[in-house]
Design a protein around this motif. Structure first.
Motif, short mmCIF file in Angstrom:
data_model
loop_
_atom_site.label_atom_id
_atom_site.label_comp_id
_atom_site.label_asym_id
_atom_site.label_seq_id
_atom_site.Cartn_x
_atom_site.Cartn_y
_atom_site.Cartn_z
N VAL A 144 39.45 42.41 63.56
CA VAL A 144 39.92 44.05 63.73
C VAL A 144 40.40 44.34 64.83
O VAL A 144 40.70 45.40 64.81
CB VAL A 144 37.22 44.09 63.62
CG1 VAL A 144 37.95 46.14 64.49
CG2 VAL A 144 37.09 43.86 63.06
N ILE A 145 40.58 43.33 65.79
CA ILE A 145 40.83 43.41 67.12
C ILE A 145 42.16 43.27 66.53
O ILE A 145 43.10 43.52 67.38
CB ILE A 145 40.69 41.88 67.92
CG1 ILE A 145 39.42 42.17 68.38
CG2 ILE A 145 41.75 42.11 69.26
CD1 ILE A 145 38.68 40.92 69.02
N LYS A 146 42.93 42.68 65.68
CA LYS A 146 44.01 42.77 65.00
C LYS A 146 44.67 44.60 65.45
O LYS A 146 45.97 43.95 65.26
CB LYS A 146 44.87 41.66 63.97
CG LYS A 146 44.19 40.53 64.34
CD LYS A 146 44.53 39.37 63.26
CE LYS A 146 44.52 38.28 63.44
NZ LYS A 146 44.29 37.25 62.89
N PHE A 147 43.55 45.17 64.46
CA PHE A 147 44.22 46.16 64.46
C PHE A 147 44.25 47.26 65.75
O PHE A 147 45.22 48.24 65.65
CB PHE A 147 43.00 47.25 63.57
CG PHE A 147 43.21 46.76 61.88
CD1 PHE A 147 44.61 47.43 61.38
CD2 PHE A 147 42.11 45.96 61.74
CE1 PHE A 147 44.10 47.32 59.87
CE2 PHE A 147 42.55 45.43 60.80
CZ PHE A 147 43.08 45.93 59.36
N GLN A 195 36.52 49.81 70.28
CA GLN A 195 36.77 50.20 71.65
C GLN A 195 37.48 48.67 71.98
O GLN A 195 36.38 47.78 71.59
CB GLN A 195 35.90 50.45 73.16
CG GLN A 195 35.78 52.25 72.70
CD GLN A 195 35.17 52.38 74.25
OE1 GLN A 195 34.57 51.53 74.60
NE2 GLN A 195 35.04 54.29 73.74
N LEU A 196 38.62 48.43 72.29
CA LEU A 196 39.08 47.14 72.37
C LEU A 196 37.95 45.75 73.47
O LEU A 196 37.57 44.93 72.98
CB LEU A 196 40.35 46.47 73.28
CG LEU A 196 40.53 45.51 73.02
CD1 LEU A 196 40.93 44.26 72.13
CD2 LEU A 196 42.33 44.64 74.13
N ASP A 197 37.50 46.50 74.17
CA ASP A 197 36.54 45.81 75.33
C ASP A 197 35.61 45.07 74.67
O ASP A 197 35.11 43.96 74.58
CB ASP A 197 36.36 46.24 76.63
CG ASP A 197 35.59 48.10 76.84
OD1 ASP A 197 35.90 48.49 75.14
OD2 ASP A 197 35.46 48.15 77.73
N ARG A 198 35.01 46.52 73.43
CA ARG A 198 33.63 45.97 73.36
C ARG A 198 33.97 44.87 72.10
O ARG A 198 33.00 44.50 71.91
CB ARG A 198 33.27 47.68 72.62
CG ARG A 198 32.66 48.09 74.10
CD ARG A 198 31.27 49.35 73.50
NE ARG A 198 30.64 49.65 72.51
CZ ARG A 198 29.94 50.17 71.80
NH1 ARG A 198 30.35 51.62 72.00
NH2 ARG A 198 28.75 49.43 71.47
N LEU A 199 34.84 45.17 71.21
CA LEU A 199 35.11 44.35 70.38
C LEU A 199 35.20 42.91 70.63
O LEU A 199 34.59 41.47 70.49
CB LEU A 199 36.04 44.60 69.54
CG LEU A 199 36.21 45.57 68.86
CD1 LEU A 199 38.18 46.41 68.33
CD2 LEU A 199 35.71 45.48 67.65
N GLU A 200 35.83 43.27 72.13
CA GLU A 200 35.76 40.98 72.46
C GLU A 200 34.55 40.96 72.85
O GLU A 200 33.99 39.04 72.42
CB GLU A 200 36.68 40.62 73.21
CG GLU A 200 38.30 41.34 73.19
CD GLU A 200 39.04 41.31 74.78
OE1 GLU A 200 38.61 42.64 75.82
OE2 GLU A 200 40.97 41.53 74.35
N ILE A 201 33.63 41.53 73.54
CA ILE A 201 32.14 41.22 73.52
C ILE A 201 31.38 41.14 72.81
O ILE A 201 30.98 39.61 73.01
CB ILE A 201 31.86 41.96 74.07
CG1 ILE A 201 32.18 42.45 76.27
CG2 ILE A 201 29.59 41.71 75.08
CD1 ILE A 201 31.60 43.52 76.45
#
Length: 167
Positions: A120-123, A153-159
């Motif tokens: 997902v983050i790759k998008f 949102q990127l920060d939530r995906l990373e968490i």
């Protein structure tokens, strides 16, 4: 006709596992080969549906260069052309929400869930903070996004990715 690229065999097999036959059956004994389509080398998967007997076949473009990695390895830095961001997130949710009791099997499920969130983050485009709307091209993927858009949102995906670290 340009075919979507299957970056790796793991990605192609996951796509096939997520794609039901017209009768609704998901299981199939997929056979793999390479072939030519419109003069281009392609990766071809075919099977007979155990539910209705229909012949199923999918052809995928090959990546410009192969990447290697341990399972699950879905591709390089580029986002998937087969599975949209919402379907990757749905897979991560499914895996992480029903962990088996066996510690080794649970760790494997978390490892796969983490890999799905990585996809997902790759998008998220460089310099952006969220997955763009164009990364959700299936009805299933859009439904996941529409249910809770802030999850992308990127920060939530990373968490989330970091919480799926097997112990």
């Amino acid at each position: 006709m340009t075919l979507p690229v299957a970056r790796t065999r793991d990605e192609a097999r996951l796509y096939l596992d997520l794609t039901a036959c017209a009768c609704g059956a998901l299981d199939a004994d997929w056979q793999h080969a390479t072939g030519l389509q419109d003069g281009e080398l392609v990766s071809v998967y075919d099977a007979t549906c155990p539910g209705c007997g229909a012949d199923r076949e999918y052809a995928f473009g090959l990546p410009e260069r192969e990447t290697a990695g341990d399972y699950p390895h879905f591709g390089g830095d580029e986002p998937s052309q087969l599975i949209d961001a919402g379907r990757w997130m749905a897979l991560a949710d499914q895996l992480a929400s029903a962990l088996p009791e066996d510690p080794a099997t649970a760790a494997q499920a978390l490892h796969l869930a983490r890999a799905a969130v990585d996809e997902v983050i790759k998008f998220v485009p460089a310099g952006a903070t969220t997955v763009p709307a164009k990364a959700f091209w299936t009805p299933e993927g859009r439904a996941v996004r529409d249910a809770e858009p802030g999850r992308f949102q990127l920060d939530r995906l990373e968490i989330v990715r970091n919480t799926y670290q097997p112990t």
